[in-house]
Write an enzyme that holds these catalytic residues in place. Structure first.
Site, PDB file in Angstrom:
ATOM      1  N   CYS A  71       0.834  -1.194   0.000  1.00  9.73           N
ATOM      2  CA  CYS A  71       0.000   0.000   0.000  1.00  9.73           C
ATOM      3  C   CYS A  71       0.874   1.252   0.000  1.00  9.73           C
ATOM      4  O   CYS A  71       1.792   1.382   0.813  1.00  9.73           O
ATOM      5  CB  CYS A  71      -0.919   0.007   1.212  1.00  9.73           C
ATOM      6  SG  CYS A  71      -1.949   1.483   1.343  1.00  9.73           S
ATOM      7  N   CYS A  83       1.686   4.206   3.286  1.00 13.93           N
ATOM      8  CA  CYS A  83       2.757   4.241   4.290  1.00 13.93           C
ATOM      9  C   CYS A  83       4.060   3.756   3.667  1.00 13.93           C
ATOM     10  O   CYS A  83       4.055   2.847   2.836  1.00 13.93           O
ATOM     11  CB  CYS A  83       2.422   3.350   5.486  1.00 13.93           C
ATOM     12  SG  CYS A  83       0.958   3.862   6.426  1.00 13.93           S
ATOM     13  N   CYS A  99      -6.585  -0.728   8.091  1.00 16.91           N
ATOM     14  CA  CYS A  99      -5.767   0.467   7.899  1.00 16.91           C
ATOM     15  C   CYS A  99      -5.353   0.979   9.266  1.00 16.91           C
ATOM     16  O   CYS A  99      -6.204   1.214  10.134  1.00 16.91           O
ATOM     17  CB  CYS A  99      -6.520   1.550   7.135  1.00 16.91           C
ATOM     18  SG  CYS A  99      -5.490   3.008   6.784  1.00 16.91           S
ATOM     19  N   GLN A 137      -6.396  20.020   8.250  1.00 25.35           N
ATOM     20  CA  GLN A 137      -5.159  19.363   8.654  1.00 25.35           C
ATOM     21  C   GLN A 137      -5.462  17.882   8.863  1.00 25.35           C
ATOM     22  O   GLN A 137      -6.551  17.505   9.280  1.00 25.35           O
ATOM     23  CB  GLN A 137      -4.607  19.996   9.932  1.00 25.35           C
ATOM     24  CG  GLN A 137      -4.140  21.434   9.763  1.00 25.35           C
ATOM     25  CD  GLN A 137      -2.943  21.567   8.828  1.00 25.35           C
ATOM     26  OE1 GLN A 137      -2.184  20.619   8.619  1.00 25.35           O
ATOM     27  NE2 GLN A 137      -2.774  22.755   8.257  1.00 25.35           N
ATOM     28  N   GLU A 186      -7.227  34.454   0.983  1.00 23.31           N
ATOM     29  CA  GLU A 186      -7.297  33.131   0.348  1.00 23.31           C
ATOM     30  C   GLU A 186      -7.815  33.303  -1.077  1.00 23.31           C
ATOM     31  O   GLU A 186      -8.708  34.116  -1.329  1.00 23.31           O
ATOM     32  CB  GLU A 186      -8.226  32.220   1.154  1.00 23.31           C
ATOM     33  CG  GLU A 186      -8.619  30.914   0.506  1.00 23.31           C
ATOM     34  CD  GLU A 186      -7.438  30.004   0.227  1.00 23.31           C
ATOM     35  OE1 GLU A 186      -7.338  29.506  -0.902  1.00 23.31           O
ATOM     36  OE2 GLU A 186      -6.619  29.804   1.151  1.00 23.31           O
ATOM     37  N   ASP A 188       0.757  30.038   5.203  1.00 23.84           N
ATOM     38  CA  ASP A 188       0.570  28.584   5.111  1.00 23.84           C
ATOM     39  C   ASP A 188       0.283  28.227   3.650  1.00 23.84           C
ATOM     40  O   ASP A 188      -0.851  27.902   3.293  1.00 23.84           O
ATOM     41  CB  ASP A 188      -0.571  28.144   6.025  1.00 23.84           C
ATOM     42  CG  ASP A 188      -0.791  26.635   6.026  1.00 23.84           C
ATOM     43  OD1 ASP A 188       0.094  25.902   5.532  1.00 23.84           O
ATOM     44  OD2 ASP A 188      -1.853  26.193   6.502  1.00 23.84           O
ATOM     45  N   CYS A 241       4.110  22.270   4.343  1.00 25.87           N
ATOM     46  CA  CYS A 241       3.959  20.819   4.181  1.00 25.87           C
ATOM     47  C   CYS A 241       5.035  20.273   3.245  1.00 25.87           C
ATOM     48  O   CYS A 241       4.907  19.158   2.748  1.00 25.87           O
ATOM     49  CB  CYS A 241       2.565  20.476   3.656  1.00 25.87           C
ATOM     50  SG  CYS A 241       2.164  21.232   2.069  1.00 25.87           S
TER      51      CYS A 241
END
Length: 396
Positions: free
Chosen positions: A53, A56, A131, A235, A282, A328, A354
């Site tokens: 998968c 991960c 999961c 988030q 935004e 952000d 991120c």
């Protein structure tokens, strides 16, 4: 035999001789024929779908090693730009079963429907039977969704399954399906009712249509409930959000107006803006309208601006009225806006990112403009993945 000494950015183990060896942990030993002898930091993966998968990449390492990896991703990106943070704070790692939003795929072949994440480096889907990262309330829908998809997903076709945890429960968006006939339509309503969905939205290719929403769906930030458009950005985990907000709050001056750039639905603007004036910008129209209405109902002193910060970034003259600016941006960073901040006199800049690489590139511009990187907080919301987030605090 050679020893694995560290993990590379994509999760492979790196041996003392420079070789990259998949699915190894620091302290493992690799023989000439490729055989791996596990070391003290090699862990038993909790999920039977690992490593197939693609959700991960690092379930084979222990918690301490994973935490070190999250920190190393941030520090390594900064080092690549010749930057050293004054302080590297301890990383925050989200626990298993905490992921509150997910974008899965569904594929139908005859009477078989597969729902899951794609295999690493492939379009093939892993049919999730378990999961270890999803919130159990999201995972509980996967089995019933297989049955539902037999009625609304044409044979040999694929669809997107997007789920979010909201204040009212699971918000479910199904894209690429086809609802034909009364039976299929009634089946959607019954599915939503029997599984207690907060909302069910269908997109057959001509835009999303809400089929079930007993009450208006919201997501709350700083105690303010904000209208939540289907599969809007959240988030990844509640605790990860709290870690990011906490690091930002610690850097905020006691008084003065603040700006939240790329504000989304107001995750930071509402959490940090209690008792003070906030300007929030935004480019996406729906989140701005949702934030504006929520802030008004909540009695907040918040101005929400529909503004594309790539095409029209805030200028130094506009920025200088703020005691602090939080930014952000998307994964690619925000060079245009960062260059304007670097030329401003804003005393505190909080950068939530991120992507360690784009963060480091933008950090270099801020430092060249006279800022110092006071601290950086690594955050691993996407547990066991190579995706890392952070909060950097810059001061003049």
């Amino acid at each position: 035999m050679v020893e694995i000494v560290r993990l590379a950015a994509k999760g492979d183990g790196v041996a003392a001789d420079g070789r990259h060896v998949a699915l190894t942990a620091p302290g493992d030993h690799v023989a000439a024929d490729g055989a791996i002898t596990p070391g003290p930091h090699h862990a038993t993966p909790p999920c039977r779908h690992f490593p197939d998968c693609g959700g991960c990449q690092l379930q084979h390492v222990d918690d301490a090693t994973y935490a070190d990896f999250v920190t190393a991703r941030v520090v390594g990106a900064l080092t690549g730009q010749g930057i050293t943070a004054s302080r590297v704070l301890p990383p925050h790692i989200s626990p298993p079963g905490a992921r509150r939003r997910a974008a899965l795929r569904a594929s139908r072949q005859g009477r078989r429907v597969v729902i899951g994440f794609a295999e690493a480096g492939s379009h093939a889907l892993v049919d999730l039977g378990m999961c270890s990262v999803l919130d159990p309330r999201l995972f509980a829908l996967i089995a019933p969704l297989r049955a539902l998809m037999l009625t609304i997903l044409p044979d040999k076709r694929a669809a997107h399954v997007k789920m979010s945890m909201t204040d009212q429960g699971v918000d479910l968006l199904l894209e690429g399906v086809r609802v034909a006939g009364l039976a299929a339509d009634e089946g959607l309503t019954e599915f939503a009712r029997s599984h207690g969905l907060a909302r069910l939205t269908i997109d057959e290719g001509d835009g999303p249509q809400t089929r079930w929403e007993p009450e208006a769906v919201t997501a709350s930030f700083g105690g303010v409930a904000v209208p939540f458009p289907p599969y809007s950005f959240l988030q990844a985990t509640p605790d990860g959000e709290a870690a990011l907000v906490g690091a930002a709050a610690d850097a905020m001056p006691a008084t003065g107006a603040i700006a939240d750039l790329f504000c989304g639905l107001g995750t930071f603007a509402l959490a940090l803006g209690q008792g003070r004036t906030v300007y929030a910008a935004e480019a996406a129209r729906e989140p701005v309208l949702a934030l504006k209405s929520a802030a008004a109902r909540g009695g907040r002193r918040l101005g929400a601006d529909h503004r594309d910060l790539f095409r029209r970034p805030l200028t130094p003259q506009e920025l200088d009225r703020f005691a602090a600016v939080l930014i952000d941006p998307p994964r690619a960073g925000a060079k245009e806006q960062v260059m304007q901040i670097a030329a401003s006199a804003v005393p505190v800049v909080v950068y939530v990112s991120c992507n360690p690489s784009s963060f480091a590139r933008d950090a270099a511009h801020l430092i060249a403009g006279g800022y110092a990187l006071d601290s950086v907080k690594p955050v691993g919301q996407f547990r066991w993945s190579t995706h890392v987030e952070m909060v950097g605090v810059f001061r003049r």
